[in-house]
Design an enzyme around this catalytic site. Structure first.
Site, PDB file in Angstrom:
ATOM      1  CG  ASN A   1      22.280 119.954  77.508  1.00 14.12           C
ATOM      2  OD1 ASN A   1      23.436 119.829  77.094  1.00 14.12           O
ATOM      3  ND2 ASN A   1      21.717 119.075  78.309  1.00 14.12           N
TER       4      ASN A   1
ATOM      5  NE  ARG B   1      24.816 119.150  81.262  1.00 10.20           N
ATOM      6  CZ  ARG B   1      24.892 117.910  80.830  1.00 10.20           C
ATOM      7  NH1 ARG B   1      24.260 117.545  79.744  1.00 10.20           N
ATOM      8  NH2 ARG B   1      25.603 117.031  81.494  1.00 10.20           N
TER       9      ARG B   1
ATOM     10  NE  ARG C   1      29.466 107.798  79.730  1.00 10.50           N
ATOM     11  CZ  ARG C   1      28.883 108.815  80.353  1.00 10.50           C
ATOM     12  NH1 ARG C   1      29.227 109.142  81.580  1.00 10.50           N
ATOM     13  NH2 ARG C   1      27.961 109.518  79.741  1.00 10.50           N
TER      14      ARG C   1
ATOM     15  CG  HIS D   1      25.483 113.486  86.922  1.00  8.03           C
ATOM     16  ND1 HIS D   1      25.879 112.173  87.119  1.00  8.03           N
ATOM     17  CD2 HIS D   1      25.005 113.538  85.658  1.00  8.03           C
ATOM     18  CE1 HIS D   1      25.647 111.467  86.017  1.00  8.03           C
ATOM     19  NE2 HIS D   1      25.124 112.277  85.121  1.00  8.03           N
TER      20      HIS D   1
ATOM     21  CD  GLU E   1      20.803 117.521  85.031  1.00  7.85           C
ATOM     22  OE1 GLU E   1      19.975 116.790  84.439  1.00  7.85           O
ATOM     23  OE2 GLU E   1      22.019 117.366  84.929  1.00  7.85           O
TER      24      GLU E   1
END
Ligand code: ADP
Length: 396
Positions: A10, A89, A239, A178, A383
């Protein structure tokens, strides 16, 4: 342990997380991360059953970081030979990728075509892929996309009410993120409930530093809160999530901000951090709120309220609700936010089992609602296991 393991990578712009995984059971043989790449402080941390080691790798780039990981792996007898595939990923697959793909030169060209959609993430992902292909030229490499799971969203969910040409000519639409987590959690929810995934209508809330919610019907995404970028939707760590789209224009015209300054506010200085003025970390905010820090209390109130509203709105595409599922660092651990959201969603028939809520933390999976009404589940996401399984499918 299985004789075939998968290296899961990742890559961020200055960091690289890795794990060597037994894809048959999800056991991690080794994992760790390289941080601050291309700086004098670059370092590699490796964790295994034997403990944790820290290796300075000053000025290393992605390629050297992967070579250093290989050196560590080679020190474990017979381990490197067991790695039979590499799973990467990739954040944005645009409309080109509906599922995980075996990587070849043509895939890399297509990945580059999606770069403009995630300029902060995809270039780093590609850097990692190219470095890993150099180090492991004979292994199959697979790209697993955050966006792919949401490619089942119907047009009414993914097209913005903007001039249609902006979608047709420039790909400006909702993609959602996601996805790898939602795919895993949706499967696990079916196992937890002892039902077939194909018959379940679930709303899943993945609440990490970035947070999103998805409506999943029969294992397929119908809608999700993140859009063209991972900023739309609920409140995040730094965010802002959804705001009046004319606020950026106001900041430019009335407060003389540059677009870069506005962007910095929307991505890095808003959310839990922006409201509390203290931290983007939910745990720190909960501690401060408990100590009467008013803006931290307000941050948690706004977070839970907006999350509950988003969850309720995502029942619309499903038309019914079998289960609400919490995952991600906040979803898996914050008894406070889960409790508050369930309280506000009582009208959907959700009822908190307070003792179960306290029990399901730190990796504990389970049901946190009473037997009446739709189930509320906590399911720790994985994940890496999904990426490893997708990559393993390409082992010859
Ligand atoms: P990322 O999106 O970076 O993968 P994670 O899924 O690890 O993030 O989630 C990180 C968030 O989880 C942080 O806001 C952190 O404070 C929060 N978190 C972790 N443990 C707890 C806890 N016990 N209570 C509340 N929040 C927690």
């Amino acid at each position: 342990m299985s004789e075939s393991l998968v290296l899961v990578l990742n890559c961020g712009s200055s960091s690289l997380k890795f794990a060597i995984i037994d894809h048959t059971c999800g056991a991690e043989v080794l994992h760790g991360q390289a941080e601050r790449l291309e700086s004098a402080e670059a370092s590699l941390t490796v964790k295994s059953a034997d403990g944790k080691t820290n290796i300075p790798i000053a000025n290393a780039n992605h390629s050297r970081a992967i070579s250093e990981i290989v050196k560590v792996v080679q020190r474990v007898d017979g381990l490197v030979e067991k790695i039979k595939a590499v799973g990467h990923r990739v954040v944005h697959g645009g409309e080109l990728f509906h599922k995980s793909m075996l990587i070849n030169d043509a895939t890399i060209t297509q990945l580059r075509e999606c770069e403009h959609l995630a300029p902060l993430h995809n270039p780093a992902n590609i850097l990692g892929i190219e470095a890993a292909r150099e180090v492991f030229p004979d292994l199959p490499h697979t790209a697993v996309f955050d966006t792919a799971f949401h490619q089942t969203m119907p047009s009414k969910a993914c097209i913005y009410p903007l001039p249609y040409d902006l979608y047709k000519d420039h790909g400006i639409r909702r993609y959602g993120f996601h996805g790898t987590s939602y795919r895993y959690v949706s499967q696990q929810a079916a196992v937890e409930l002892g039902r077939d995934e194909s018959e379940l209508a679930t709303v899943i809330a993945h609440l990490g530093n970035g947070a999103s919610v998805a409506a999943v019907d029969g294992g397929k995404s119908q809608d999700t809160s993140m859009g063209m970028t991972p900023n739309e939707g609920v409140v995040h760590g730094t965010r802002c999530g959804s705001i009046d789209p004319s606020i950026p224009e106001y900041l430019v015209q009335n407060l003389n901000m540059s677009m870069d300054e506005v962007s910095d506010i929307l991505w890095k200085k808003s959310g839990l951090l922006g409201i509390s003025g203290l931290s983007n970390d939910c745990r720190s905010i909960e501690e401060a709120a408990a100590g009467d820090h008013e803006l931290s209390q307000l941050a948690l109130e706004i977070y839970s309220y907006r999350l509950a509203k988003e969850i309720a709105s995502l029942v619309v595409p499903l038309g019914r609700l079998d289960a609400l599922v919490f995952t991600g660092g906040i979803g898996e651990n914050s008894t406070l936010i889960r409790g508050e959201v369930i309280r506000q969603l009582g009208f959907l028939g959700l009822e908190l089992d307070a003792a179960a809520n306290e029990r399901c933390i730190r990796g504990q999976q389970g049901r946190i609602s009473t037997e009446s009404g739709p189930a509320v589940l906590v399911i720790p996401t994985n994940e890496e296991l999904m990426i490893a399984q997708d990559a393993a499918a390409f082992i010859a």
